[in-house]
Scaffold this motif. Sequence first.
Motif, PDB file in Angstrom:
ATOM      1  N   ALA A   1      39.427  35.415  28.615  1.00  0.00           N
ATOM      2  CA  ALA A   1      37.832  35.336  27.490  1.00  0.00           C
ATOM      3  C   ALA A   1      38.352  33.863  26.859  1.00  0.00           C
ATOM      4  O   ALA A   1      39.945  32.666  27.540  1.00  0.00           O
ATOM      5  CB  ALA A   1      38.172  35.881  26.010  1.00  0.00           C
ATOM      6  N   PRO A   2      37.238  32.728  26.672  1.00  0.00           N
ATOM      7  CA  PRO A   2      36.728  31.607  26.087  1.00  0.00           C
ATOM      8  C   PRO A   2      38.411  30.678  25.630  1.00  0.00           C
ATOM      9  O   PRO A   2      38.791  30.094  26.021  1.00  0.00           O
ATOM     10  CB  PRO A   2      35.918  31.073  25.745  1.00  0.00           C
ATOM     11  CG  PRO A   2      34.543  32.130  26.351  1.00  0.00           C
ATOM     12  CD  PRO A   2      35.735  33.756  26.378  1.00  0.00           C
ATOM     13  N   ALA A   3      38.580  31.414  25.096  1.00  0.00           N
ATOM     14  CA  ALA A   3      39.494  31.092  23.624  1.00  0.00           C
ATOM     15  C   ALA A   3      40.935  31.132  24.240  1.00  0.00           C
ATOM     16  O   ALA A   3      41.505  30.514  23.740  1.00  0.00           O
ATOM     17  CB  ALA A   3      39.544  32.123  22.821  1.00  0.00           C
ATOM     18  N   ALA A   4      40.909  32.093  25.379  1.00  0.00           N
ATOM     19  CA  ALA A   4      42.681  32.221  26.113  1.00  0.00           C
ATOM     20  C   ALA A   4      42.324  30.894  27.098  1.00  0.00           C
ATOM     21  O   ALA A   4      43.530  30.731  28.170  1.00  0.00           O
ATOM     22  CB  ALA A   4      42.964  33.250  26.767  1.00  0.00           C
ATOM     23  N   ARG A   5      41.628  30.732  28.113  1.00  0.00           N
ATOM     24  CA  ARG A   5      41.528  29.493  29.005  1.00  0.00           C
ATOM     25  C   ARG A   5      42.377  28.151  28.844  1.00  0.00           C
ATOM     26  O   ARG A   5      42.880  27.786  30.219  1.00  0.00           O
ATOM     27  CB  ARG A   5      40.491  28.960  29.735  1.00  0.00           C
ATOM     28  CG  ARG A   5      39.299  30.740  29.614  1.00  0.00           C
ATOM     29  CD  ARG A   5      38.050  30.086  30.028  1.00  0.00           C
ATOM     30  NE  ARG A   5      37.143  32.059  30.481  1.00  0.00           N
ATOM     31  CZ  ARG A   5      36.285  31.367  30.093  1.00  0.00           C
ATOM     32  NH1 ARG A   5      35.426  30.971  30.123  1.00  0.00           N
ATOM     33  NH2 ARG A   5      35.042  33.210  29.790  1.00  0.00           N
TER      34      ARG A   5
ATOM     35  N   SER B   1      41.997  25.501  31.744  1.00  0.00           N
ATOM     36  CA  SER B   1      40.808  24.428  31.009  1.00  0.00           C
ATOM     37  C   SER B   1      42.012  23.207  32.300  1.00  0.00           C
ATOM     38  O   SER B   1      40.923  22.948  32.603  1.00  0.00           O
ATOM     39  CB  SER B   1      40.905  24.132  29.862  1.00  0.00           C
ATOM     40  OG  SER B   1      40.627  25.059  29.049  1.00  0.00           O
TER      41      SER B   1
ATOM     42  N   THR C   1      45.052  27.915  27.476  1.00  0.00           N
ATOM     43  CA  THR C   1      46.542  28.363  27.036  1.00  0.00           C
ATOM     44  C   THR C   1      46.558  29.385  28.247  1.00  0.00           C
ATOM     45  O   THR C   1      48.147  29.512  28.253  1.00  0.00           O
ATOM     46  CB  THR C   1      46.679  28.859  25.791  1.00  0.00           C
ATOM     47  OG1 THR C   1      45.668  30.202  25.940  1.00  0.00           O
ATOM     48  CG2 THR C   1      46.872  28.360  24.251  1.00  0.00           C
ATOM     49  N   THR C   2      46.546  30.305  28.375  1.00  0.00           N
ATOM     50  CA  THR C   2      46.613  30.949  30.218  1.00  0.00           C
ATOM     51  C   THR C   2      47.081  30.463  31.792  1.00  0.00           C
ATOM     52  O   THR C   2      45.734  29.357  31.960  1.00  0.00           O
ATOM     53  CB  THR C   2      45.431  31.688  30.475  1.00  0.00           C
ATOM     54  OG1 THR C   2      44.925  32.647  29.287  1.00  0.00           O
ATOM     55  CG2 THR C   2      45.629  32.828  31.399  1.00  0.00           C
TER      56      THR C   2
ATOM     57  N   SER D   1      47.016  25.315  32.701  1.00  0.00           N
ATOM     58  CA  SER D   1      46.398  25.895  32.115  1.00  0.00           C
ATOM     59  C   SER D   1      44.680  25.767  33.266  1.00  0.00           C
ATOM     60  O   SER D   1      44.589  25.294  34.034  1.00  0.00           O
ATOM     61  CB  SER D   1      45.916  25.784  30.637  1.00  0.00           C
ATOM     62  OG  SER D   1      45.383  24.893  30.545  1.00  0.00           O
TER      63      SER D   1
END
Length: 84
Positions: free
Chosen positions: A60-64, A36, A66-67, A34
């Motif tokens: 977006a921070p919340a997706a970092r 992160s 899992t992306t 990911s």
Amino acid sequence: MRITFKLFASLTDYLPPEVRPGNQMTLEVAPTQSISQIIAPFRLPPDMVHLVLVNGRYIAPAARATTTLHEGDALAIWPPIAGG
């Protein structure tokens, strides 16, 4: 797979010394990593990872966490920028 990793402004200090005159480097990453996980080894202060783009698209921070990326993608990170 290979991606282009770019850091801007004060974040360039976190790049390896041999690539610091510029702001980018090629990274070899696993397809399952990911965003992160990719940036973790660079030890960027979390409050300094403000704007994250993959091929110009905001993540977006919340997706970092899992992306994931694809071969040839460009991951770019900017710190908070203040101006007046």
